[in-house]
Design a protein around this motif. Structure first.
Motif, PDB file in Angstrom:
ATOM      1  N   SER A   1     154.098  11.675 -24.891  1.00  0.00           N
ATOM      2  CA  SER A   1     154.362  10.385 -23.987  1.00  0.00           C
ATOM      3  C   SER A   1     155.268  10.882 -22.970  1.00  0.00           C
ATOM      4  O   SER A   1     156.280  11.328 -22.960  1.00  0.00           O
TER       5      SER A   1
ATOM      6  N   THR B   1     156.186   8.331 -20.256  1.00  0.00           N
ATOM      7  CA  THR B   1     156.923   7.232 -19.802  1.00  0.00           C
ATOM      8  C   THR B   1     157.251   6.433 -20.930  1.00  0.00           C
ATOM      9  O   THR B   1     157.568   5.415 -20.506  1.00  0.00           O
TER      10      THR B   1
ATOM     11  N   THR C   1     153.258   5.647 -24.986  1.00  0.00           N
ATOM     12  CA  THR C   1     152.624   5.939 -26.220  1.00  0.00           C
ATOM     13  C   THR C   1     153.732   6.310 -27.316  1.00  0.00           C
ATOM     14  O   THR C   1     153.175   6.115 -28.505  1.00  0.00           O
TER      15      THR C   1
ATOM     16  N   VAL D   1     146.212   8.238 -21.425  1.00  0.00           N
ATOM     17  CA  VAL D   1     145.134   8.623 -20.623  1.00  0.00           C
ATOM     18  C   VAL D   1     145.249   9.012 -19.337  1.00  0.00           C
ATOM     19  O   VAL D   1     146.101   8.105 -18.792  1.00  0.00           O
TER      20      VAL D   1
ATOM     21  N   SER E   1     143.976   1.072 -17.832  1.00  0.00           N
ATOM     22  CA  SER E   1     142.720   0.192 -18.134  1.00  0.00           C
ATOM     23  C   SER E   1     141.719   0.644 -19.129  1.00  0.00           C
ATOM     24  O   SER E   1     141.100  -0.246 -19.736  1.00  0.00           O
TER      25      SER E   1
HETATM   26  C1  LIG Z   1     148.387  11.462 -13.854  1.00  0.00           C
HETATM   27  C2  LIG Z   1     148.031  10.084 -14.318  1.00  0.00           C
HETATM   28  C3  LIG Z   1     146.544   9.783 -14.565  1.00  0.00           C
HETATM   29  C4  LIG Z   1     146.299   8.457 -15.172  1.00  0.00           C
HETATM   30  N1  LIG Z   1     145.176   8.383 -15.531  1.00  0.00           N
HETATM   31  C5  LIG Z   1     144.647   6.938 -15.869  1.00  0.00           C
HETATM   32  C6  LIG Z   1     143.219   6.837 -16.022  1.00  0.00           C
HETATM   33  O1  LIG Z   1     142.196   7.669 -15.638  1.00  0.00           O
HETATM   34  N2  LIG Z   1     142.966   5.634 -16.732  1.00  0.00           N
HETATM   35  C7  LIG Z   1     144.066   4.912 -17.209  1.00  0.00           C
HETATM   36  O2  LIG Z   1     143.521   3.586 -17.505  1.00  0.00           O
HETATM   37  N3  LIG Z   1     145.366   5.034 -16.847  1.00  0.00           N
HETATM   38  C8  LIG Z   1     145.572   6.162 -16.306  1.00  0.00           C
HETATM   39  N4  LIG Z   1     146.985   6.363 -16.161  1.00  0.00           N
HETATM   40  C9  LIG Z   1     148.089   5.360 -16.812  1.00  0.00           C
HETATM   41  C10 LIG Z   1     148.620   5.934 -18.236  1.00  0.00           C
HETATM   42  O3  LIG Z   1     147.463   6.255 -18.911  1.00  0.00           O
HETATM   43  C11 LIG Z   1     149.564   4.803 -18.621  1.00  0.00           C
HETATM   44  O4  LIG Z   1     150.483   4.359 -17.861  1.00  0.00           O
HETATM   45  C12 LIG Z   1     150.004   5.160 -20.028  1.00  0.00           C
HETATM   46  O5  LIG Z   1     150.449   4.010 -20.733  1.00  0.00           O
HETATM   47  C13 LIG Z   1     151.425   6.113 -19.982  1.00  0.00           C
HETATM   48  O6  LIG Z   1     151.624   6.651 -21.217  1.00  0.00           O
HETATM   49  P1  LIG Z   1     153.108   7.320 -21.233  1.00  0.00           P
HETATM   50  O7  LIG Z   1     154.097   6.166 -21.059  1.00  0.00           O
HETATM   51  O8  LIG Z   1     153.070   7.535 -22.944  1.00  0.00           O
HETATM   52  O9  LIG Z   1     153.285   8.394 -20.680  1.00  0.00           O
HETATM   53  C14 LIG Z   1     147.358   7.638 -15.406  1.00  0.00           C
HETATM   54  C15 LIG Z   1     148.907   7.786 -15.254  1.00  0.00           C
HETATM   55  C16 LIG Z   1     149.101   9.129 -14.702  1.00  0.00           C
HETATM   56  C17 LIG Z   1     150.658   9.379 -14.615  1.00  0.00           C
END
Ligand SMILES: Cc1cc2nc3c(=O)[nH]c(=O)nc-3n(C[C@H](O)[C@H](O)[C@H](O)COP(=O)(O)O)c2cc1C
Length: 271
Positions: free
Chosen positions: A31, A33, A36, A102, A133
């Motif tokens: 995770s 940020t 997750t 994702v 999304s």
């Molecule tokens: C490099 C990057 C690529 C991402 N690509 C997608 C994506 O393809 N589709 C989507 O729905 N969200 C996308 N996101 C949003 C993250 O999936 C979302 O903010 C997620 O909850 C972050 O989880 P974390 O806080 O556990 O890191 C992306 C974020 C980052 C930083």
């Protein structure tokens, strides 16, 4: 007395044969940020499982744009980030709940490093993820291709904007999957698709709002009643663009939840 002892011995033997060992579960997640991690901790609490975070040696600690650039390059070049050694031994678990954000429609690069270096063969793997999304289905497909000797079970995914729904959804998910005990009311099937009425199109518009990655109008809809509201599956033609790409019209599937007394929200998009 002899007969009594024989019966007692047989009873004990029968009991020990039928008593299967409960599968040992590990919640393993990356995770960046914290989103997750919320799901990981909810799973761990409900399952009473062990838990460990996957930590890249060089953390993704830049801003959103820096993370986009670094991870895009890693994925394009197949040069995945080093991760710190795990303290848990995957070998000693039967089922791994594998969590990730994702990124670009699939699991984030630290997961690629993990599955390239650890042995998941013979394990059951339950993917879970958070996303802006959507992307659970595409990530699960990628995991299936990458781990042909593991059993990839149906997973759980939630939008970053809906983390408050996690406790309730995780409870249903774990009970439906028989990972924990308890009954859940089965949900009815969705209706056959029909063209969205004006009222349904307005629900779609309200759910999608000004989300930047969806530029679409509702086309067809399927729906069902659920306790406390309605669920919709819309198909729509989307013309949103990624970065500077030219927009291409694509059919997307948008899942919408309309709880009584609340504004409708989309729960995921499948592209
Ligand atoms: C490099 C990057 C690529 C991402 N690509 C997608 C994506 O393809 N589709 C989507 O729905 N969200 C996308 N996101 C949003 C993250 O999936 C979302 O903010 C997620 O909850 C972050 O989880 P974390 O806080 O556990 O890191 C992306 C974020 C980052 C930083």
């Amino acid at each position: 007395m002899k007969r009594f002892l024989a019966i007692a011995a047989m009873t004990i033997l029968a009991a020990s044969c039928t008593q299967s060992k409960a599968p040992k579960a590990l919640v393993l997640y990356y995770s960046q940020t914290g989103n997750t991690e919320v799901v990981a901790k909810a799973l761990q609490a409900s399952l009473g499982a062990d838990i460990e975070a996957i930590l890249p040696v060089v953390p993704y600690d830049g801003d959103f744009q820096a993370t986009i650039e670094r991870s895009r390059k890693e994925m394009d070049e197949g040069a995945f980030p080093e991760i710190q050694p795990l303290s848990k031994d995957i070998k000693s678990y039967d089922i791994i709940f594998l969590g990730f954000p994702v990124w670009f429609g699939t699991y984030a690069p630290p997961i690629e490093t993990l599955i390239n270096s650890a042995d998941f063969s013979g394990k059951k793997v339950v993917p879970f993820c958070t996303f802006g999304s959507g992307g659970l289905e595409t990530s699960a497909e990628a995991l299936k291709a990458k781990l042909p000797n593991s059993e990839i079970l149906p997973g759980y995914g939630v939008r970053a904007a809906r983390l408050d729904a996690v406790p309730k959804e995780i409870d249903r998910f774990l009970k439906e999957g028989k990972f924990i005990e308890g009954e859940v009311e089965p949900l009815e099937a969705f209706s056959a698709p029909s063209p969205a009425t004006e009222e349904e199109a307005a629900i779609f518009d309200a759910a999608v709002g000004d989300y930047p990655m969806i530029k679409a109008k509702a086309d067809e809809v399927r729906l069902r009643d659920i306790p406390g509201g309605k669920e919709y599956i819309f198909t729509a033609k989307d013309t949103s663009r990624f970065g500077n790409e030219e927009p291409v019209e694509k059919t997307i599937t948008v899942y919408v939840l309309a709880e009584d007394g609340k504004a409708p929200v989309f729960t995921k998009v499948a592209r």
